[in-house]
Design an enzyme around this catalytic site. Structure first.
Site, mmCIF file in Angstrom:
data_model
loop_
_atom_site.group_PDB
_atom_site.id
_atom_site.type_symbol
_atom_site.label_atom_id
_atom_site.label_comp_id
_atom_site.label_asym_id
_atom_site.label_seq_id
_atom_site.Cartn_x
_atom_site.Cartn_y
_atom_site.Cartn_z
ATOM 1 N N HIS A 179 0.806 -1.217 0.000
ATOM 2 C CA HIS A 179 0.000 0.000 0.000
ATOM 3 C C HIS A 179 0.845 1.276 0.000
ATOM 4 O O HIS A 179 0.336 2.354 -0.304
ATOM 5 C CB HIS A 179 -0.981 0.015 1.183
ATOM 6 C CG HIS A 179 -0.363 0.281 2.515
ATOM 7 N ND1 HIS A 179 0.015 -0.712 3.385
ATOM 8 C CD2 HIS A 179 -0.067 1.453 3.142
ATOM 9 C CE1 HIS A 179 0.508 -0.171 4.496
ATOM 10 N NE2 HIS A 179 0.467 1.147 4.368
ATOM 11 N N ASP A 209 0.378 -7.642 1.356
ATOM 12 C CA ASP A 209 0.763 -6.239 1.506
ATOM 13 C C ASP A 209 2.279 -6.077 1.469
ATOM 14 O O ASP A 209 2.864 -5.367 2.289
ATOM 15 C CB ASP A 209 0.191 -5.648 2.807
ATOM 16 C CG ASP A 209 0.250 -4.112 2.824
ATOM 17 O OD1 ASP A 209 0.265 -3.521 1.733
ATOM 18 O OD2 ASP A 209 0.279 -3.533 3.924
ATOM 19 N N SER A 292 4.860 2.667 7.833
ATOM 20 C CA SER A 292 4.551 1.473 7.063
ATOM 21 C C SER A 292 5.707 1.075 6.157
ATOM 22 O O SER A 292 6.263 1.915 5.432
ATOM 23 C CB SER A 292 3.303 1.702 6.211
ATOM 24 O OG SER A 292 2.147 1.729 7.011
#
Length: 453
Positions: A179, A209, A292
Site C-alpha cells: 500500500h 501487503d 509502514s
C-alpha cells in the site's frame, strides 16, 4: 474493459460467493523535704530516725530498679547481637558489610544464591548498526475524486518506509508494504546519507501487503553505496510476549525516527478491508503513518517484522499502544520470490494493454464457502477481444499473469499497468471441471482500450 463488480451469478456455488509505641524513663528519686522541728513536750530524735528510714528505703528502691534495668538492657543487647550476626551472614552472601555498604554487589548477584536478569534500555548501539539499512520512500501519484458527478484528479504525494534486503549485479533491493507504493506514478528512495534515487517495482503481493523495489546501482554514488548495509532478517516464530522490540521508520514523512516497546501479542488475527484475514505481531511501539514498510527489530538488530500502519486503520482500532507488523517468517519466502522477478516499468496510461473481460474478486470467504480458487472471476468475455481469441471463458478464474499471483481485482489492475498494448502475457486460469477445477495457461497478445471499445 475492467469493472469492479460484486460476485457473479454463476451456476450453483459460483453465483452466491462474494496500601508510637510508649517508652518508660528511669530517673533518680527526688530528695525528701526535711520535717519541721518537733514542738516542746514531744520526744526529741523521732524525726531524724524517720527521715533516715525513708532515705534507706529510697536507696534500696533505686538499686532494685537499676538492677532490673541492667538485666533488661543486657537481654535486649544479646538478642540484637544475635540478629545482627544472622543478618551479617546473609549480608556477606550479598557482598554487603555490617554497616550497610555495598561491596562488589554486581558480581555477587551472579552467584548460585540469586540470579537476576537485567534488561538494558539503551538501544543506541542497535540503532546505529541497523539504520543504514533503512530508507524512506516517496510516492507520487494522481488522486481521483468525484464532485457533483464530475471526475477530477490532482497530483498527490505519499510517504512510507523500506528496508534494504538484498543486492544483485545491477540493483539494490528494498522491501516495503504494497500500500506504500500502490498507484504510484513515480517512486523515490532516500538513503542514510539523504541522497535520493528513483526506484522501480520489482514485484508485489497485494494479499500479503508486500512489495520489492529495485534501485539501479548506477544511480548511486560510491559514497552512498559504502554507507548502506543489507538488513539481517530474523525469526518471528520464536518471539515471546514481553520481548523488547524497536521500530524504525519514516514517521509522518519527517524522516527516520526510532520508537521502542515490547511484543504485546503474537499470531494476532485481523480481518482486513479486502475481507482477507491475516496474522500479525502486535506491539506497543509507536507505529504512525509513514512507518509502514519500516522494520520491527529485536534487541539483536534483526528484522522480525515489517510495520504496517494501514492494518490499524483498516480494522478501525487506531488506539495508542497498538501497532502491527507482518511477521518476517511469513514474509521471507514471498520476499525471496519477488526479488527474483524482472524489474517492471509502468507504461503510459494510453499504452496499457487490455484483456477484454468483466472481472470480479473471489474473496477468502467466498473461496472457503464455495471451494473456489482465489483470484479474479471472469463474469464475461467480450466478443472480438484478446481474451476471447485466447479461449478464455465465463467462469474461468485468473490466478496469475506472467508469474505474478493474482488474488483480487486490484492485483489485476496493478499488474496490467506494466504491460503495453501489443505485448504478450502468460495468463494462468482455473477452469471449472467435474469434481473441482483444472489449471490451464494461455498466451494472450494485448490490445489498446480503443481497440476493445
Amino acid at each position: 474493459m475492467f469493472e469492479n463488480n460484486q460476485y457473479p451469478n454463476q451456476e450453483q456455488a459460483q453465483n452466491e460467493y462474494e496500601t508510637q509505641g510508649s517508652s518508660i524513663r528511669y530517673g533518680s528519686v527526688p530528695p525528701l523535704k526535711p520535717e519541721a522541728e518537733p514542738e516542746t513536750g514531744k520526744k526529741k530524735g523521732f524525726g531524724a530516725a524517720a527521715y533516715a528510714k525513708k532515705v534507706l528505703l529510697a536507696a534500696s528502691l533505686g538499686l532494685f530498679f537499676g538492677l532490673c534495668a541492667g538485666v533488661g538492657f543486657y537481654a535486649v543487647n544479646e538478642a540484637t547481637s544475635a540478629g545482627q550476626k544472622e543478618n551479617n551472614v546473609d549480608a556477606a552472601a550479598w557482598g554487603i558489610n555490617s554497616s550497610g555498604s555495598q561491596e562488589n554487589m554486581a558480581a555477587s548477584m551472579n552467584t548460585e544464591k540469586r540470579a537476576i536478569t537485567m534488561v538494558d534500555s539503551d538501544i543506541t548501539s542497535v540503532v546505529k548498526e541497523v539504520m543504514p539499512a533503512m530508507v524512506s520512500i516517496g510516492n507520487e501519484y494522481r488522486e481521483v475524486y468525484s464532485y457533483f458527478g464530475q471526475t477530477f484528479s490532482q497530483e498527490a504525494k505519499g510517504a512510507g518506509s523500506g528496508i534494504i534486503v538484498g543486492e544483485n549485479d545491477t540493483e539494490l533491493l528494498v522491501v516495503t508494504n504494497y500500500h506504500v507504493i500502490e498507484d504510484a506514478d513515480r517512486l523515490t528512495v532516500t538513503f542514510i546519507d539523504n541522497t535520493e534515487a528513483e526506484a522501480q517495482l520489482k514485484g508485489s503481493n497485494a494479499g500479503m501487503d508486500l512489495a520489492v523495489l529495485a534501485v539501479p546501482l548506477s544511480e548511486l554514488s560510491e559514497e552512498t553505496r559504502s554507507k548502506v548495509v543489507i538488513a539481517e532478517l530474523g525469526d518471528s516464530d520464536s518471539l515471546t510476549l514481553g520481548e523488547p522490540v524497536i521500530a524504525i521508520g519514516n514517521a509522518l514523512g519527517y524522516g527516520q525516527s526510532v520508537t521502542n516497546g515490547i511484543v504485546s501479542a503474537v499470531d494476532r488475527e485481523i480481518v482486513l478491508s479486502n475481507g482477507q484475514t491475516g496474522t500479525f505481531i502486535q506491539t506497543n511501539a509507536a507505529i504512525n503513518p509513514g512507518n509502514s514498510g519500516g522494520a520491527l527489530l529485536n534487541v539483536e538488530g534483526k528484522v522480525i517484522g515489517i510495520n504496517s500502519n494501514k492494518l490499524s486503520s483498516d480494522a478501525n482500532i487506531m488506539i495508542e499502544g497498538m501497532g502491527y507488523a507482518i511477521p518476517i517468517s511469513a514474509a521471507k519466502p514471498i520476499i525471496a520470490e519477488l526479488m527474483l522477478k524482472e524489474t517492471k516499468t509502468k507504461v503510459a496510461d494510453g499504452d496499457i494493454g487490455y484483456l477484454g473481460i468483466q472481472p470480479s474478486t473471489v474473496t477468502a470467504e467466498i473461496s472457503k464457502l464455495y471451494g473456489m480458487p482465489r483470484g479474479v472471476y471472469i463474469r464475461q468475455v467480450y466478443a472480438g477481444t484478446p481474451a476471447e481469441t485466447a479461449g478464455l471463458a465465463k467462469g474461468d478464474i485468473i490466478t496469475s499473469i506472467d508469474g505474478s499471483a493474482i488474488t483480487s481485482y486490484e492485483d489485476l489492475q496493478e499488474e496490467m499497468q506494466f504491460h503495453a498494448s501489443g505485448s504478450t502475457v502468460e495468463v494462468t486460469v482455473q477452469r471449472p471441471a467435474i469434481g473441482g477445477y483444472e489449471e490451464m495457461t494461455v498466451m494472450i497478445t494485448l490490445v489498446s482500450r480503443e481497440d476493445i471499445q
